[in-house]
Design a protein around this motif. Structure first.
Motif, PDB file in Angstrom:
ATOM      1  N   ALA A 162       1.684   0.414   7.089  1.00  0.00           N
ATOM      2  CA  ALA A 162       1.322   0.346   5.822  1.00  0.00           C
ATOM      3  C   ALA A 162       1.556   2.260   5.234  1.00  0.00           C
ATOM      4  N   VAL A 163       1.325   3.292   6.348  1.00  0.00           N
ATOM      5  CA  VAL A 163       1.487   4.013   5.658  1.00  0.00           C
ATOM      6  C   VAL A 163       2.238   4.167   4.989  1.00  0.00           C
ATOM      7  N   ALA A 164       3.635   3.244   5.476  1.00  0.00           N
ATOM      8  CA  ALA A 164       5.067   3.364   4.994  1.00  0.00           C
ATOM      9  C   ALA A 164       4.747   2.244   3.250  1.00  0.00           C
ATOM     10  N   TYR A 165       4.345   1.209   4.018  1.00  0.00           N
ATOM     11  CA  TYR A 165       3.908   0.470   2.550  1.00  0.00           C
ATOM     12  C   TYR A 165       3.807   1.026   0.771  1.00  0.00           C
ATOM     13  N   GLY A 166       2.111   2.334   1.658  1.00  0.00           N
ATOM     14  CA  GLY A 166       1.913   3.136   0.466  1.00  0.00           C
ATOM     15  C   GLY A 166       2.756   3.691   0.316  1.00  0.00           C
ATOM     16  N   MET A 212      -3.721  -3.658   6.365  1.00  0.00           N
ATOM     17  CA  MET A 212      -4.310  -3.198   5.191  1.00  0.00           C
ATOM     18  C   MET A 212      -5.189  -2.052   5.680  1.00  0.00           C
ATOM     19  N   VAL A 213      -5.794  -2.591   6.402  1.00  0.00           N
ATOM     20  CA  VAL A 213      -6.669  -1.589   6.317  1.00  0.00           C
ATOM     21  C   VAL A 213      -6.362  -0.368   7.654  1.00  0.00           C
ATOM     22  N   GLY A 214      -5.400  -0.005   8.178  1.00  0.00           N
ATOM     23  CA  GLY A 214      -4.481   1.046   8.386  1.00  0.00           C
ATOM     24  C   GLY A 214      -4.156   1.914   7.388  1.00  0.00           C
ATOM     25  N   GLY A 215      -3.111   1.134   5.775  1.00  0.00           N
ATOM     26  CA  GLY A 215      -3.626   2.042   4.580  1.00  0.00           C
ATOM     27  C   GLY A 215      -4.443   2.347   4.004  1.00  0.00           C
ATOM     28  N   PHE A 216      -5.246   1.422   3.926  1.00  0.00           N
ATOM     29  CA  PHE A 216      -6.756   2.543   3.569  1.00  0.00           C
ATOM     30  C   PHE A 216      -7.626   3.739   3.972  1.00  0.00           C
TER      31      PHE A 216
END
Length: 309
Positions: A211-215, A44-48
Motif C-alpha cells: 500500500a505504501v509502494a502504491y501511494g 487499502m486500509v494500510g494505505g490510509f
C-alpha cells in the motif's frame, strides 16, 4: 524495441506490488483453504494508515524521514484489521461450509470500503499521498521514479525475510506442519489458532508494504483501490500456484510484465489496434490467467507443501 527496457521496468514495479499482496492470499489459503477476498481492502486500509501517520507528523517533515514511520503505521493498521478479521469474522466459521466464509469475506470487503468512505476525512475522494521530489533515475535504459525504488528494494527484502522465517524458524516450521495436516499438528502440540493468526498477520503486513509502494507510485489513495489490486493479486496467486509463497511473487511479476507489454505492444499488431492501450490492460491480464490455467492448471510453480505458509 527502444521502449522495451521501460516497459519491463514498469511491469516489474507493478508486478512486485501484485506479488506482495498475493502472498497474503496464498498464505491464508495454504493453511485454512480460505480465499480471503477482503485482503484487497486490508491493503487499502494500510494505505490510509500510512497517510494518517504522515498527516500527523509536523508540517514540512521530509518524506525520507517520514517514510519509515509511515511504513510502520501502514503495516500496523493492516495487521490490526487482518487479525481482527480472522478472530471475529473467519474463526467462528472455521467448521462451516466453505461458502459461508467466502460470503463473509465479500461482505467484510464491502464493509471496509464503506467504513473508509463514510468515516475517514474526505474518504469519498482520492486523498493525495506524498511523493518523492526530484528527477527520475535512469537504470539500464529505463526511467524509474524515485518512489518506485521503494518497491524494487522492499519486495526482494520481504521475500528473503519470509523465506528465512518459513524455513529456519520454529514458527515457520509450525506453519508448514499446520498447512500439511492441521489435525496432526494440533496433536503434536502446535497451537494452530496462533499459527493461523500469524499467517493473517504476515500477509496483512506485506499488504501494508504494498500500500505504501502504491501511494508513492500513484500519488494518491482512495477507498476503491483495494478492489482491482486485490483481484489482480488473487490472479497472481493463482497464476503462480495458489498456496506457494514463491509462486505468488513469481505470478505477480509475470502478470505485471505481461500487462505492461500488452498495453504497449498489442496495438502494434496489425488488426489489433482496438485491443491495445491502458483500457485493455485488465483484459489481457485475465487472458493470461486463462491460458496458464488451461495449459498448467496447478499454476506456474504448482503447490509445494514445503512452501505452504
Amino acid at each position: 524495441m527502444n521502449e522495451l527496457p521501460q516497459q519491463l521496468a514498469n511491469g516489474l514495479i507493478l508486478g512486485a506490488m501484485y506479488g506482495l499482496i498475493a502472498i497474503g492470499y496464498t498464505m491464508v489459503y495454504g493453511i485454512v483453504q480460505l480465499i480471503n477476498f477482503a485482503h484487497g481492502e486490508i491493503f487499502m486500509v494500510g494505505g490510509f494508515g500510512a497517510l494518517s501517520v504522515y498527516l500527523a507528523l509536523p508540517s514540512g517533515t521530509s518524506l525520507a524521514l517520514a517514510l519509515p514511520v509511515m511504513l510502520l503505521g501502514g503495516i500496523a493498521v493492516s495487521v490490526l484489521v487482518g487479525v481482527a478479521a480472522e478472530r471475529f469474522a473467519y474463526r467462528p466459521l472455521r467448521g462451516a461450509p466453505r461458502l459461508a466464509p467466502l460470503i463473509t469475506a465479500i461482505g467484510l470487503s464491502i464493509a471496509l470500503q464503506q467504513a473508509i468512505w463514510k468515516w475517514y476525512p474526505d474518504g469519498k475522494q482520492a486523498r493525495v499521498f506524498p511523493q518523492f521530489k526530484g528527477p527520475a533515475l535512469d537504470i539500464l535504459g529505463a526511467t524509474v521514479q524515485r518512489g518506485d525504488l521503494f518497491v524494487l528494494v522492499s519486495a526482494p527484502l520481504c521475500m528473503l525475510a519470509l523465506g528465512f522465517f518459513v524455513s529456519k524458524t520454529r514458527s515457520g516450521r509450525a506453519m508448514q506442519a499446520t498447512a500439511q495436516d492441521p489435525d496432526t499438528a494440533r496433536l503434536m502440540g502446535i497451537n494452530t489458532d496462533r499459527i493461523i493468526v500469524l499467517a493473517f498477520a504476515i500477509g496483512a503486513a506485506f499488504a501494508g508494504v504494498a500500500a505504501v509502494a502504491y501511494g508513492l507510485r500513484t500519488g494518491e489513495v482512495q477507498f476503491r483501490m483495494g478492489f482491482i489490486m486485490g483481484l489482480k493479486a488473487f490472479t497472481a496467486a493463482v497464476l503462480g500456484g495458489i498456496g506457494n509463497i514463491y509462486g505468488a511473487m513469481l505470478g505477480g511479476l509475470v502478470l505485471g510484465v505481461a500487462e505492461a507489454l500488452a498495453t504497449a505492444y498489442v496495438e502494434e499488431i496489425p488488426g489489433m489496434q482496438q485491443f491495445g492501450g491502458g483500457a485493455w490492460k485488465d483484459v489481457w491480464a485475465f487472458v493470461l490467467l486463462i491460458l496458464v490455467l488451461l495449459l498448467r492448471p496447478q499454476g506456474l510453480l504448482g503447490e509445494r507443501v514445503a512452501d505452504r505458509a
